[in-house]
Design a protein around this motif. Structure first.
Motif, PDB file in Angstrom:
ATOM      1  N   SER A  13     -13.457  -2.183   6.822  1.00 16.39           N
ATOM      2  CA  SER A  13     -12.339  -1.833   5.942  1.00 16.39           C
ATOM      3  C   SER A  13     -12.782  -1.880   4.479  1.00 16.39           C
ATOM      4  O   SER A  13     -12.469  -0.979   3.693  1.00 16.39           O
ATOM      5  N   ASP A  14     -13.517  -2.942   4.118  1.00 19.81           N
ATOM      6  CA  ASP A  14     -14.015  -3.060   2.747  1.00 19.81           C
ATOM      7  C   ASP A  14     -15.031  -1.952   2.442  1.00 19.81           C
ATOM      8  O   ASP A  14     -15.048  -1.400   1.336  1.00 19.81           O
ATOM      9  N   LYS A  34     -13.146   1.249   1.747  1.00 21.21           N
ATOM     10  CA  LYS A  34     -12.496   1.232   0.431  1.00 21.21           C
ATOM     11  C   LYS A  34     -13.510   1.479  -0.675  1.00 21.21           C
ATOM     12  O   LYS A  34     -13.244   2.194  -1.648  1.00 21.21           O
ATOM     13  N   SER A  36      -6.707  -0.269   4.993  1.00 27.99           N
ATOM     14  CA  SER A  36      -6.951  -1.431   5.846  1.00 27.99           C
ATOM     15  C   SER A  36      -5.896  -1.606   6.928  1.00 27.99           C
ATOM     16  O   SER A  36      -6.206  -1.959   8.068  1.00 27.99           O
ATOM     17  N   GLN A  95      -4.776   8.196   3.784  1.00 26.08           N
ATOM     18  CA  GLN A  95      -5.454   7.066   4.430  1.00 26.08           C
ATOM     19  C   GLN A  95      -6.222   7.520   5.671  1.00 26.08           C
ATOM     20  O   GLN A  95      -7.353   7.093   5.911  1.00 26.08           O
ATOM     21  N   ASN A 141       0.846  -1.193   0.000  1.00 22.94           N
ATOM     22  CA  ASN A 141       0.000   0.000   0.000  1.00 22.94           C
ATOM     23  C   ASN A 141       0.885   1.248   0.000  1.00 22.94           C
ATOM     24  O   ASN A 141       1.539   1.559   1.004  1.00 22.94           O
ATOM     25  N   ASP A 178      -7.565   2.426   0.035  1.00 26.30           N
ATOM     26  CA  ASP A 178      -7.327   1.260   0.882  1.00 26.30           C
ATOM     27  C   ASP A 178      -6.555   1.695   2.122  1.00 26.30           C
ATOM     28  O   ASP A 178      -5.369   2.001   2.057  1.00 26.30           O
TER      29      ASP A 178
END
Length: 457
Positions: free
Chosen positions: A348-349, A352, A360, A218, A211, A358
């Motif tokens: 997390s999904d 996103k 995560s 983020q 990542n 992302d």
């Protein structure tokens, strides 16, 4: 891409990692407070501040560990080499955490801080990579469920060892300081072996791209993830509830319920593990017939009711009633555990899908921090509650003090279980919603679908 099957050895190896993690988690969450107050001689408030102030470190180390492990890869993969590297230091930290050095109060307090900081740093180095590893050891969803079944079974076995062996051994010894040190020398060695086995027996078979999204971007995406915010908030209050109850359990058992040293103490504390094992089985069956969100919230409301009931049902010296009620309390509260761990991946999904970023790794680290923040805050709640009722290890146990012990185990955690249930009314990612989201049939920004999902849940 062909699905990656896991051998029995790999599943056992994966589960052994959580065994070691739970040995440290339960010792730092259930036994450390009683050790510092009853054995080392710290005041309830000083012991409480110890649990909180050390956790502030995790606000930086947990997200940082998530970011580092997700971004950088060694020849062994992203995660498992960290577990192997920290295995022996982690075991050593468990032992040192239950020793005391110095003749003065200040020296004992300083040693308590130093050893607890060492343990929390090693815990972070192991736990963050471990909870991320399930996504790379297989790409088969069914295999992941099976692996997690091994994981939770082995974790609860380790928890049972910690909550029964240690109290039995310690309370059977004339010198409790030596009893604790010996117990955790053994458990620390077992934990280190389990982590080494986990590191060597598992393989990271699923390739993931490092990542490279900037940390600032983020973090911004996480704040836009409303469901992550809800879950983090619930995580803090849930751990507060668990550990306010856990901090006082040893003291409650010996000084309020009338448990004799040795077997009776270990039976009482072992109810947390027994209740947890049965709750995991019951939770799986309940979620087959009912929405998992209803099961989660229902377990919190039932736990709050049970906590209040214990205060009125269990009187001083009523050991049998205390064991039965404590078992029911633990069973109801642990119904949420398998559901909660599934939610961590879901948020997390969801984030996103909603933001296109992302996050995560940092998300996992931040939720882990919230878990530990709740543990730390529990020390403050417990410490000031006991101080208010006049508790100290040496003082006479008056009616007021004993009433404070009863309240600390029953009603105080019940309040936080209730708060958790109310917070989770804002969480709407049901299994149906999640599956539709992953198939791109709905999007997280679809407010109408969200409202419908909340209504159905």
């Amino acid at each position: 891409m062909a699905t990656q099957k896991m051998s029995i050895l790999e599943k056992i190896g994966f589960g052994s990692g959580d065994s070691a993690i739970n040995l440290s988690l339960i010792s730092a969450g259930m036994l450390i407070y009683a050790f510092h107050v009853q054995v080392v001689g710290l005041t309830p408030v000083d012991a409480g501040w110890l649990l909180l102030l050390v956790r502030i470190i995790d606000a930086f180390t947990d997200p940082a560990m998530g970011w580092v492990s997700n971004r950088y890869k060694s020849r062994f993969g992203h995660y498992r080499h960290w577990i192997g590297f920290a295995a022996i230091p982690m075991g050593l930290s468990m032992y040192l955490m239950f020793t005391t050095v110095g003749d003065t109060y200040q020296m004992k307090l300083l040693w308590a801080y130093a050893t607890y900081i060492f343990n929390t740093l090693m815990f972070t180095m192991v736990t963050i990579p471990y909870i991320s590893m399930i996504g790379v050891i297989t790409d088969d969803p069914d295999e992941r469920i099976t692996a997690n079944s091994w994981r939770f079974t082995m974790a609860k076995t380790a928890t049972l060892l910690c909550t029964t062996f240690v109290p039995y051994w310690v309370t059977s010894q004339e010198n409790q300081i030596e009893g604790y040190a010996t117990s955790f020398m053994i458990l620390g060695a077992i934990g280190a072996v389990c982590l080494l086995f986990c590191s060597f027996a598992t393989r990271e078979k699923v390739e993931i791209e490092p990542n490279i999204v900037p940390v600032k971007k983020q973090l911004k995406s996480l704040l836009k993830n409303d469901q992550w915010v809800v879950l983090c908030s619930a995580c803090v209050t849930l751990m507060l509830a668990f550990l306010v109850r856990g901090n006082i359990a040893f003291i409650y058992a010996t000084e309020y319920s009338g448990a004799s040293m040795g077997t009776q103490v270990s039976i009482f504390l072992g109810m947390w593990s027994v209740g947890g094992v049965l709750a995991a089985i019951a939770s799986k069956k309940l979620t087959k017939h009912f929405c998992k969100l209803k099961v989660f919230r229902g377990s919190m409301y039932a736990s709050a009711l049970m906590g209040v009931s214990i205060y009125f049902l269990v009187g001083e010296g009523e050991y049998v009633a205390a064991v039965i009620c404590y078992f029911l309390y633990c069973f109801l509260t642990d119904l949420n555990t398998p559901i909660f761990w599934a939610m961590i991946t879901e948020v997390s999904d969801y984030g996103k899908k909603k933001t296109g970023v992302d996050a995560s790794g940092i998300s996992m680290g931040a939720i882990s921090f919230c878990q530990k923040l709740g543990m730390g805050l529990s020390g403050i709640v417990t410490g000031y509650t006991l101080q208010y009722f006049g508790y100290s290890a040496e003082a006479e146990k008056t009616k007021e003090v004993l009433n404070g012990l009863s309240l600390s185990l029953s009603i105080a955690p019940a309040v936080f279980f209730l708060f958790t249930g109310l917070i989770m009314k804002k969480y709407f990612i049901s299994t149906e919603y999640y599956n539709q989201m992953m198939k791109d049939e709905i999007t997280p920004s679809d407010s109408q679908v969200v409202q419908t999902s909340q209504t159905n849940a």
